[in-house]
Design a protein around this motif. Structure first.
Motif, mmCIF file in Angstrom:
data_model
loop_
_atom_site.group_PDB
_atom_site.id
_atom_site.type_symbol
_atom_site.label_atom_id
_atom_site.label_comp_id
_atom_site.label_asym_id
_atom_site.label_seq_id
_atom_site.Cartn_x
_atom_site.Cartn_y
_atom_site.Cartn_z
ATOM 1 N N MET A 55 0.844 -1.172 0.000
ATOM 2 C CA MET A 55 0.000 0.000 0.000
ATOM 3 C C MET A 55 0.888 1.232 0.000
ATOM 4 O O MET A 55 1.906 1.260 0.652
ATOM 5 C CB MET A 55 -0.905 0.017 1.221
ATOM 6 C CG MET A 55 -1.683 1.319 1.329
ATOM 7 S SD MET A 55 -2.487 1.594 2.861
ATOM 8 C CE MET A 55 -3.952 0.683 2.639
ATOM 9 N N SER A 56 0.439 2.221 -0.711
ATOM 10 C CA SER A 56 1.184 3.468 -0.746
ATOM 11 C C SER A 56 0.933 4.256 0.533
ATOM 12 O O SER A 56 -0.071 4.045 1.229
ATOM 13 C CB SER A 56 0.743 4.294 -1.949
ATOM 14 O OG SER A 56 -0.567 4.783 -1.753
ATOM 15 N N LYS A 57 1.835 5.145 0.840
ATOM 16 C CA LYS A 57 1.663 6.023 2.004
ATOM 17 C C LYS A 57 0.396 6.856 1.809
ATOM 18 O O LYS A 57 -0.380 7.047 2.746
ATOM 19 C CB LYS A 57 2.880 6.926 2.165
ATOM 20 C CG LYS A 57 2.718 8.006 3.197
ATOM 21 C CD LYS A 57 3.549 7.735 4.396
ATOM 22 C CE LYS A 57 3.574 8.900 5.366
ATOM 23 N NZ LYS A 57 2.451 8.952 6.256
ATOM 24 N N ARG A 58 0.186 7.328 0.583
ATOM 25 C CA ARG A 58 -1.007 8.123 0.291
ATOM 26 C C ARG A 58 -2.271 7.302 0.543
ATOM 27 O O ARG A 58 -3.224 7.788 1.169
ATOM 28 C CB ARG A 58 -0.951 8.595 -1.162
ATOM 29 C CG ARG A 58 -2.176 9.328 -1.623
ATOM 30 C CD ARG A 58 -2.039 9.838 -3.014
ATOM 31 N NE ARG A 58 -2.090 8.762 -3.995
ATOM 32 C CZ ARG A 58 -2.432 8.932 -5.251
ATOM 33 N NH1 ARG A 58 -2.725 10.132 -5.696
ATOM 34 N NH2 ARG A 58 -2.451 7.895 -6.077
ATOM 35 N N SER A 61 -2.589 4.633 2.502
ATOM 36 C CA SER A 61 -2.677 4.350 3.934
ATOM 37 C C SER A 61 -3.191 5.558 4.701
ATOM 38 O O SER A 61 -4.075 5.439 5.561
ATOM 39 C CB SER A 61 -1.292 3.944 4.455
ATOM 40 O OG SER A 61 -1.333 3.717 5.830
ATOM 41 N N ASP A 62 -2.653 6.728 4.393
ATOM 42 C CA ASP A 62 -3.102 7.951 5.063
ATOM 43 C C ASP A 62 -4.576 8.220 4.780
ATOM 44 O O ASP A 62 -5.337 8.561 5.682
ATOM 45 C CB ASP A 62 -2.265 9.155 4.612
ATOM 46 C CG ASP A 62 -0.853 9.128 5.159
ATOM 47 O OD1 ASP A 62 -0.573 8.333 6.088
ATOM 48 O OD2 ASP A 62 -0.021 9.908 4.647
ATOM 49 N N PHE A 63 -4.961 8.054 3.525
ATOM 50 C CA PHE A 63 -6.360 8.273 3.160
ATOM 51 C C PHE A 63 -7.267 7.346 3.959
ATOM 52 O O PHE A 63 -8.261 7.775 4.545
ATOM 53 C CB PHE A 63 -6.584 8.050 1.658
ATOM 54 C CG PHE A 63 -8.038 8.056 1.310
ATOM 55 C CD1 PHE A 63 -8.706 9.242 1.107
ATOM 56 C CD2 PHE A 63 -8.760 6.864 1.243
ATOM 57 C CE1 PHE A 63 -10.067 9.250 0.831
ATOM 58 C CE2 PHE A 63 -10.113 6.865 0.968
ATOM 59 C CZ PHE A 63 -10.769 8.063 0.763
ATOM 60 N N VAL A 66 -16.494 -0.778 0.989
ATOM 61 C CA VAL A 66 -16.938 -0.354 -0.345
ATOM 62 C C VAL A 66 -16.930 1.172 -0.447
ATOM 63 O O VAL A 66 -16.420 1.743 -1.421
ATOM 64 C CB VAL A 66 -18.348 -0.927 -0.654
ATOM 65 C CG1 VAL A 66 -18.930 -0.310 -1.911
ATOM 66 C CG2 VAL A 66 -18.278 -2.438 -0.762
ATOM 67 N N ASP A 67 -17.468 1.830 0.568
ATOM 68 C CA ASP A 67 -17.519 3.297 0.556
ATOM 69 C C ASP A 67 -16.122 3.916 0.576
ATOM 70 O O ASP A 67 -15.876 4.914 -0.102
ATOM 71 C CB ASP A 67 -18.335 3.817 1.738
ATOM 72 C CG ASP A 67 -19.813 3.488 1.638
ATOM 73 O OD1 ASP A 67 -20.275 3.096 0.539
ATOM 74 O OD2 ASP A 67 -20.508 3.612 2.670
ATOM 75 N N ALA A 68 -15.216 3.334 1.346
ATOM 76 C CA ALA A 68 -13.849 3.863 1.426
ATOM 77 C C ALA A 68 -13.151 3.743 0.077
ATOM 78 O O ALA A 68 -12.458 4.664 -0.367
ATOM 79 C CB ALA A 68 -13.051 3.128 2.500
ATOM 80 N N GLU A 108 -4.301 -2.997 2.146
ATOM 81 C CA GLU A 108 -4.517 -2.669 3.549
ATOM 82 C C GLU A 108 -5.965 -2.737 3.980
ATOM 83 O O GLU A 108 -6.251 -2.944 5.158
ATOM 84 C CB GLU A 108 -3.966 -1.267 3.818
ATOM 85 C CG GLU A 108 -3.887 -0.879 5.267
ATOM 86 C CD GLU A 108 -2.890 -1.711 6.061
ATOM 87 O OE1 GLU A 108 -3.052 -1.771 7.293
ATOM 88 O OE2 GLU A 108 -1.977 -2.305 5.491
ATOM 89 N N ILE A 109 -6.887 -2.583 3.062
ATOM 90 C CA ILE A 109 -8.294 -2.470 3.443
ATOM 91 C C ILE A 109 -8.793 -3.715 4.182
ATOM 92 O O ILE A 109 -9.488 -3.609 5.182
ATOM 93 C CB ILE A 109 -9.174 -2.110 2.231
ATOM 94 C CG1 ILE A 109 -10.461 -1.451 2.710
ATOM 95 C CG2 ILE A 109 -9.463 -3.307 1.355
ATOM 96 C CD1 ILE A 109 -11.191 -0.711 1.623
ATOM 97 N N GLY A 110 -8.405 -4.901 3.734
ATOM 98 C CA GLY A 110 -8.835 -6.125 4.414
ATOM 99 C C GLY A 110 -8.311 -6.214 5.828
ATOM 100 O O GLY A 110 -9.055 -6.489 6.768
ATOM 101 N N ALA A 111 -7.035 -5.935 6.002
ATOM 102 C CA ALA A 111 -6.425 -5.998 7.337
ATOM 103 C C ALA A 111 -7.010 -4.936 8.256
ATOM 104 O O ALA A 111 -7.287 -5.194 9.433
ATOM 105 C CB ALA A 111 -4.915 -5.836 7.228
#
Length: 66
Positions: free
Chosen positions: A1-4, A6-8, A34-36, A53-56
């Motif tokens: 995952m990018s820093k951008r 992850s931060d988002f 889904v919304d994210a 990262e979204i799953g974790a």
């Protein structure tokens, strides 16, 4: 995952996690994921930047909601 990405995702979750009691945590996590992803894409952040990262992240949220 990018820093951008992850931060988002971190900021998006903190802004959108509800304070109200959650009747169905599984549905809430699915809807938030889904919304994210849609919100990230609307800000020109490709889905693959947050997919890793979204799953974790949402798994940790599910554990915290139990």
């Amino acid at each position: 995952m990018s820093k951008r990405g992850s931060d988002f995702l971190c900021h998006w979750i903190s802004d959108h996690l509800q304070d109200d009691p959650i009747s169905d945590p599984v549905l809430m996590v699915i809807d938030m994921a889904v919304d994210a992803k849609r919100a990230a894409q609307a800000q020109c952040i490709p889905g693959q930047e947050i997919d890793e990262e979204i799953g974790a992240t949402f798994q940790v949220l599910m554990q915290g909601l139990r």
